[in-house]
Design a protein around this motif. Structure first.
Motif, short mmCIF file in Angstrom:
data_model
loop_
_atom_site.label_atom_id
_atom_site.label_comp_id
_atom_site.label_asym_id
_atom_site.label_seq_id
_atom_site.Cartn_x
_atom_site.Cartn_y
_atom_site.Cartn_z
N SER A 95 0.79 -1.23 -0.12
CA SER A 95 -0.18 0.36 -0.05
C SER A 95 0.92 1.10 -0.03
CB SER A 95 -1.19 0.01 1.35
OG SER A 95 -0.56 0.46 2.63
N ARG A 96 2.23 1.30 0.48
CA ARG A 96 3.19 2.43 0.42
C ARG A 96 3.59 2.88 -0.88
NH1 ARG A 96 5.41 3.54 5.80
NH2 ARG A 96 6.37 4.69 4.90
N PHE A 97 2.96 1.80 -1.84
CA PHE A 97 3.54 1.84 -3.37
C PHE A 97 2.48 3.23 -3.26
CE2 PHE A 97 5.32 -2.04 -3.99
CZ PHE A 97 6.37 -1.92 -3.43
N GLN A 98 1.12 3.51 -2.51
CA GLN A 98 0.68 4.65 -3.51
C GLN A 98 1.30 5.66 -3.85
OE1 GLN A 98 -2.22 4.48 -3.97
NE2 GLN A 98 -2.96 6.90 -4.48
N LEU A 99 2.05 6.32 -3.29
CA LEU A 99 2.97 7.45 -4.55
C LEU A 99 3.78 7.77 -4.91
CD1 LEU A 99 6.92 7.11 -3.44
CD2 LEU A 99 6.14 7.35 -1.85
N TYR A 100 4.15 6.22 -5.63
CA TYR A 100 4.48 5.91 -6.97
C TYR A 100 3.58 5.84 -8.03
CZ TYR A 100 8.18 3.78 -5.47
OH TYR A 100 9.17 3.41 -4.09
N PHE A 101 1.82 6.03 -7.53
CA PHE A 101 0.99 6.42 -8.30
C PHE A 101 0.24 7.54 -8.26
CE2 PHE A 101 -4.00 7.07 -8.12
CZ PHE A 101 -4.16 6.45 -9.35
N CYS A 102 0.64 7.98 -6.98
CA CYS A 102 0.37 9.22 -6.79
C CYS A 102 0.84 10.55 -8.24
CB CYS A 102 -0.08 9.81 -6.04
SG CYS A 102 -1.52 9.40 -4.60
N ALA A 103 2.38 10.14 -7.54
CA ALA A 103 3.45 11.01 -8.51
C ALA A 103 2.61 10.86 -10.63
CB ALA A 103 4.95 10.63 -8.34
N SER A 104 2.17 10.24 -11.00
CA SER A 104 1.90 9.82 -12.02
C SER A 104 0.32 10.65 -11.98
CB SER A 104 2.24 8.71 -12.76
OG SER A 104 1.72 7.50 -11.83
N PHE A 105 -0.44 10.06 -11.25
CA PHE A 105 -1.60 10.23 -11.80
C PHE A 105 -2.15 11.57 -11.40
CE2 PHE A 105 -6.10 10.49 -10.38
CZ PHE A 105 -6.78 10.23 -11.90
N PHE A 106 -1.45 12.15 -9.90
CA PHE A 106 -1.85 13.42 -9.67
C PHE A 106 -0.78 14.12 -10.00
CE2 PHE A 106 -4.56 10.75 -6.11
CZ PHE A 106 -5.37 11.79 -6.91
N ARG A 107 0.09 14.49 -9.79
CA ARG A 107 0.97 15.57 -9.58
C ARG A 107 1.42 15.81 -10.96
NH1 ARG A 107 3.46 13.03 -5.93
NH2 ARG A 107 5.80 13.28 -6.81
N LYS A 108 1.59 13.96 -12.25
CA LYS A 108 1.57 14.26 -13.12
C LYS A 108 3.30 14.17 -13.63
CE LYS A 108 -2.15 14.32 -14.59
NZ LYS A 108 -3.02 13.43 -14.64
N CYS A 109 3.89 13.82 -12.73
CA CYS A 109 5.91 13.47 -12.63
C CYS A 109 6.15 12.36 -12.87
CB CYS A 109 5.67 14.22 -10.99
SG CYS A 109 5.86 15.88 -10.51
N PRO A 110 7.43 12.21 -13.10
CA PRO A 110 7.44 10.94 -13.84
C PRO A 110 8.32 10.41 -13.28
CG PRO A 110 8.70 12.89 -15.28
CD PRO A 110 7.50 13.53 -14.54
N VAL A 111 8.04 9.23 -12.35
CA VAL A 111 8.79 8.98 -11.21
C VAL A 111 10.12 7.98 -11.60
CG1 VAL A 111 8.77 6.23 -9.95
CG2 VAL A 111 6.31 7.16 -10.89
N GLU A 112 10.79 8.15 -10.76
CA GLU A 112 12.26 8.00 -11.18
C GLU A 112 13.31 6.98 -10.54
OE1 GLU A 112 14.51 10.00 -12.57
OE2 GLU A 112 13.39 11.69 -12.86
N ILE A 113 12.88 5.68 -10.94
CA ILE A 113 12.85 4.42 -10.69
C ILE A 113 12.98 3.83 -12.26
CG2 ILE A 113 11.89 2.51 -10.05
CD1 ILE A 113 9.76 3.90 -8.61
N LYS A 114 14.15 3.01 -12.53
CA LYS A 114 14.40 2.71 -13.28
C LYS A 114 14.37 1.26 -13.56
CE LYS A 114 18.71 -0.21 -12.05
NZ LYS A 114 20.27 -0.39 -12.28
N PRO A 115 13.76 0.78 -15.10
CA PRO A 115 12.92 -0.03 -15.65
C PRO A 115 13.41 -1.90 -15.11
CG PRO A 115 13.32 1.47 -17.26
CD PRO A 115 14.08 1.75 -16.37
N LYS A 116 12.94 -2.53 -14.33
CA LYS A 116 13.33 -4.13 -13.64
C LYS A 116 12.66 -4.92 -13.78
CE LYS A 116 12.38 -1.37 -10.02
NZ LYS A 116 13.99 -0.91 -9.84
N LYS A 117 13.78 -5.95 -13.35
CA LYS A 117 12.71 -7.04 -13.96
C LYS A 117 11.17 -7.46 -12.67
CE LYS A 117 15.19 -9.43 -17.64
NZ LYS A 117 16.18 -9.69 -17.31
N GLY A 118 10.75 -8.79 -13.20
CA GLY A 118 9.59 -8.92 -11.93
C GLY A 118 9.27 -10.42 -11.63
N ALA A 119 9.02 -10.96 -10.36
CA ALA A 119 8.78 -12.10 -10.76
C ALA A 119 7.77 -12.22 -9.08
CB ALA A 119 9.66 -12.70 -10.45
#
Length: 184
Positions: A95-119
């Motif tokens: 739930s604390r990943f909400q700040l990433y959603f808010c950065a792009s959705f509300f503030r229209k700021c690109p999130v400064e996280i490099k692309p990564k692989k997930g599993a």
């Protein structure tokens, strides 16, 4: 190579941890584990600080996790399935990943996280479906810029067969290691 492991299991020596031990023994580079049941990370309280500001107002261990998310190459979510979903404590962390959603959705700021692989590794012994938990895990991974996601690895008969003895799950964990270490 840096890998973040989000462990949603309450059991220190349970089925989820047995598969994570295999993963850690074969994975090269640095692995940081966030143990959802033992860390000091509060859930999002919807204070809406991140609607207008960079970062999160809650000052706890999640601040170090945010730093690691920015720099890591891989993220592995591992969890038992409770009522067809990830564990509650893991969802608290997520739930604390909400700040990433808010950065792009509300503030229209690109999130400064490099692309990564997930599993995702899911284990369970009940009659619940794993698809819902896997879907939730993929949503969390997408929020932290993991769009190249390995197919689900699961052991869903742990009431009768321990995950460590589930040859398909063990092989799946080994495939995740190969996927993470192959930088293509």
């Amino acid at each position: 190579m840096k890998t973040l492991i989000l462990n949603g299991s309450p059991r220190k020596n349970g089925d989820t941890e047995s598969l994570l031990r295999i993963f850690r023994s074969k994975m090269t580079g640095e692995c940081k584990t966030v143990d959802a049941y033992r860390c000091q990370i509060s859930p999002c309280i919807d204070c809406r600080f991140c609607w207008n500001n960079s970062g999160c107002a809650i000052d706890d261990e999640m601040q170090q996790v945010y730093d690691y998310i920015r720099e890591c190459d891989n993220v592995l979510i591992a969890s038992p399935i409770y009522f067809s979903e990830l564990t509650g404590k893991l969802l608290d962390v997520g739930s604390r990943f909400q700040l990433y959603f808010c950065a792009s959705f509300f503030r229209k700021c690109p999130v400064e996280i490099k692309p990564k692989k997930g599993a995702v590794i899911l284990v369970g012994g009940g009659d619940g479906a794993i698809e819902k938990g896997y879907g939730t895990a993929k949503v969390l991974l997408h929020q932290i810029n993991c769009h190249n996601i390995h197919e689900l690895v699961s052991s869903h008969n742990t009431n009768f067969l321990p995950a460590i003895e589930d040859q398909q799950a063990v092989a799946g964990v080994e495939h995740i290691v190969e996927f993470f270490t192959n930088r293509k």
